[in-house]
Design a protein around this motif. Structure first.
Motif, short mmCIF file in Angstrom:
data_model
loop_
_atom_site.label_atom_id
_atom_site.label_comp_id
_atom_site.label_asym_id
_atom_site.label_seq_id
_atom_site.Cartn_x
_atom_site.Cartn_y
_atom_site.Cartn_z
N ARG A 1 17.27 40.84 47.08
CA ARG A 1 18.48 40.82 47.91
C ARG A 1 19.00 42.23 48.10
N CYS A 2 19.04 42.66 49.35
CA CYS A 2 19.56 44.00 49.67
C CYS A 2 21.06 44.03 49.39
N LEU A 3 21.53 45.00 48.62
CA LEU A 3 22.95 45.05 48.25
C LEU A 3 23.82 45.64 49.37
N ARG A 4 23.17 46.12 50.44
CA ARG A 4 23.96 46.65 51.56
C ARG A 4 24.22 45.56 52.61
N CYS A 5 23.13 44.86 53.02
CA CYS A 5 23.31 43.86 54.09
C CYS A 5 23.20 42.42 53.60
N GLU A 6 22.91 42.25 52.28
CA GLU A 6 22.83 40.91 51.65
C GLU A 6 21.64 40.08 52.11
N ASP B 1 13.63 53.51 42.27
CA ASP B 1 13.04 52.18 42.50
C ASP B 1 13.67 51.43 43.66
N LYS B 2 14.38 52.12 44.54
CA LYS B 2 15.04 51.43 45.65
C LYS B 2 14.05 50.64 46.50
N PHE B 3 14.60 49.60 47.14
CA PHE B 3 13.81 48.67 47.93
C PHE B 3 13.93 49.02 49.43
N PHE B 4 12.79 48.96 50.15
CA PHE B 4 12.86 49.22 51.59
C PHE B 4 13.26 47.94 52.30
N CYS B 5 14.47 47.93 52.84
CA CYS B 5 15.00 46.75 53.54
C CYS B 5 14.61 46.83 55.01
N ASP B 6 13.93 45.80 55.50
CA ASP B 6 13.49 45.77 56.89
C ASP B 6 14.66 45.71 57.87
N LYS B 7 15.75 45.05 57.45
CA LYS B 7 16.91 44.92 58.34
C LYS B 7 17.66 46.26 58.44
N CYS C 1 16.27 49.08 57.71
CA CYS C 1 15.24 50.08 58.04
C CYS C 1 15.34 51.33 57.17
N SER C 2 15.70 51.11 55.92
CA SER C 2 15.79 52.24 54.97
C SER C 2 15.74 51.74 53.53
#
Length: 370
Positions: free
Chosen positions: A183-188, A227-233, A235-236
């Protein structure tokens, strides 16, 4: 087996069904890793019944190409058709085929029971899938031209849909599905990825339990810094939370305790003799999506010894509400309370080196277990 065999036969008495057999397996030089797993699989009743059914339906294949599946089916058939209730069987043909198939098991060195189980189940699946594809191809080639036309080219599926993977009876017993959620903590946004498993390998800690190991397995991990995750939504790269859940629990849950750990300072693997309590009844709730599944323990493969490169394997099995101890050729009845002696050691160093290594649980209410 001699006197011990007659003692066991007497102990079995009228408490066991007429058709049940309890046979030790001959050791061909460090083949205890194989014998212990085979006993656990033999007493996995749905697996055994389906394997014997396969054997009965494919007796004509006996003269055909030999493989691990035909050798295993032949071995289980030999055991189940014995006139006596107890005795010793030599799984020579199966062991020879195993060594021919995989060079890892060719030496007389100490082998890993979990590696063997993994290899065996995957090999059985490969053989069954290959046979099913071969049969489907034969059916298509021998079907009348009108049927071929109706089926279309290569049995193509409409709208480019993907063909579902073949599910064999090995899958039906052992396969579960894990879902890896991030779960991306920026866009959920939640990204989920499914993967299938035949067994769960769990990290262990001192004085813990299977329940706490499963909770740790499914605990939420924060991905940040490097270890950050690349979020497709987005785009970073973003901070995210990750967790693993069991999406579809298997009929037979196989749990492998990671007792062998690589220690950097030592430059080698060390056996963890940690005390890990494994209950006779196990509930899966926190680790499973929208489900509360209950399992019953029916077999334990035990590693005996202080290190990963030497030692011995034995197995405990539950059959018709009684526990039995299998040590290669030797078979004896044990009390249910004796299972606790294989939890592990509460001290770092202990004279007790007999530790539960692979646990076999069957879901309750999905078939008459005992």
């Amino acid at each position: 087996m001699g006197a011990a065999g007659s003692k066991l036969e007497k102990a079995l008495g009228d408490q066991f069904p007429e058709g049940e057999r309890y046979f030790g397996l001959e050791n061909f030089g460090n083949t205890c890793y194989c014998n212990s797993v085979l006993q656990a699989l033999y007493f996995c009743v749905p697996f055994r019944e389906q394997l014997l059914e396969y054997y009965a339906n494919n007796k004509s294949l006996a003269d055909g190409e030999e493989n691990l599946l035909t050798c295993l089916a032949d071995l289980f058939s030999q055991i189940s058709s014995q006139k006596k209730k107890t005795g010793v069987i030599a799984p020579k043909r199966f062991v020879q085929r195993l060594k021919k198939q995989n060079e890892l098991f060719r030496s007389y060195m100490h082998q890993d029971a979990h590696e063997f189980l993994n290899f065996l189940l995957n090999e059985l699946v490969d053989i069954l899938v290959k046979e099913a594809k071969s049969a489907a191809k034969y059916d298509q080639e021998t079907s009348p031209p009108s049927e071929k036309a109706a089926n279309g080219p290569n049995n193509g599926l409409p709208n480019g849909a993907k063909k579902e993977p073949l599910v064999t009876w090995v899958h039906k017993n052992f396969q579960g599905i894990l879902t890896n959620e991030t779960r991306c903590l920026r866009c959920e946004t939640v990204t989920a990825r499914d993967e299938i498993f035949f067994d769960l390998s769990l990290d262990i800690e001192q004085n813990s339990s299977i329940t706490s190991c499963l909770k740790n397995f499914s605990s939420t991990e924060t991905l940040n810094a490097e270890d950050k995750f690349f979020c497709d939504k987005c785009c970073s790269l973003q901070e995210a939370q990750k967790r693993m859940k069991i999406k579809k629990p298997p009929h037979v849950l196989v749990i492998h305790l990671k007792r062998f750990k690589y220690i950097e300072q030592l430059g080698r693997y060390k056996k963890l003799s940690y005390r890990v309590v494994f209950p006779l009844e196990l509930k899966l709730s926190d680790t499973v999506e929208d489900a509360d599944i209950e399992y019953s323990l029916f077999a334990v493969v035990v590693h005996v010894g202080s290190g990963p490169n030497h030692g011995h394997y034995v197995s405990l099995v539950k059959s018709h509400n009684h526990w039995l101890f299998f040590d290669d050729e030797n078979v004896e009845m044990i009390d249910e309370s004796a299972v606790q002696t294989f939890f592990g050691s509460s001290q770092e160093y202990s004279s007790n080196t007999d530790h539960g290594y692979i646990l076999f649980y069957e879901s309750i209410g999905s078939g008459d277990r005992n």
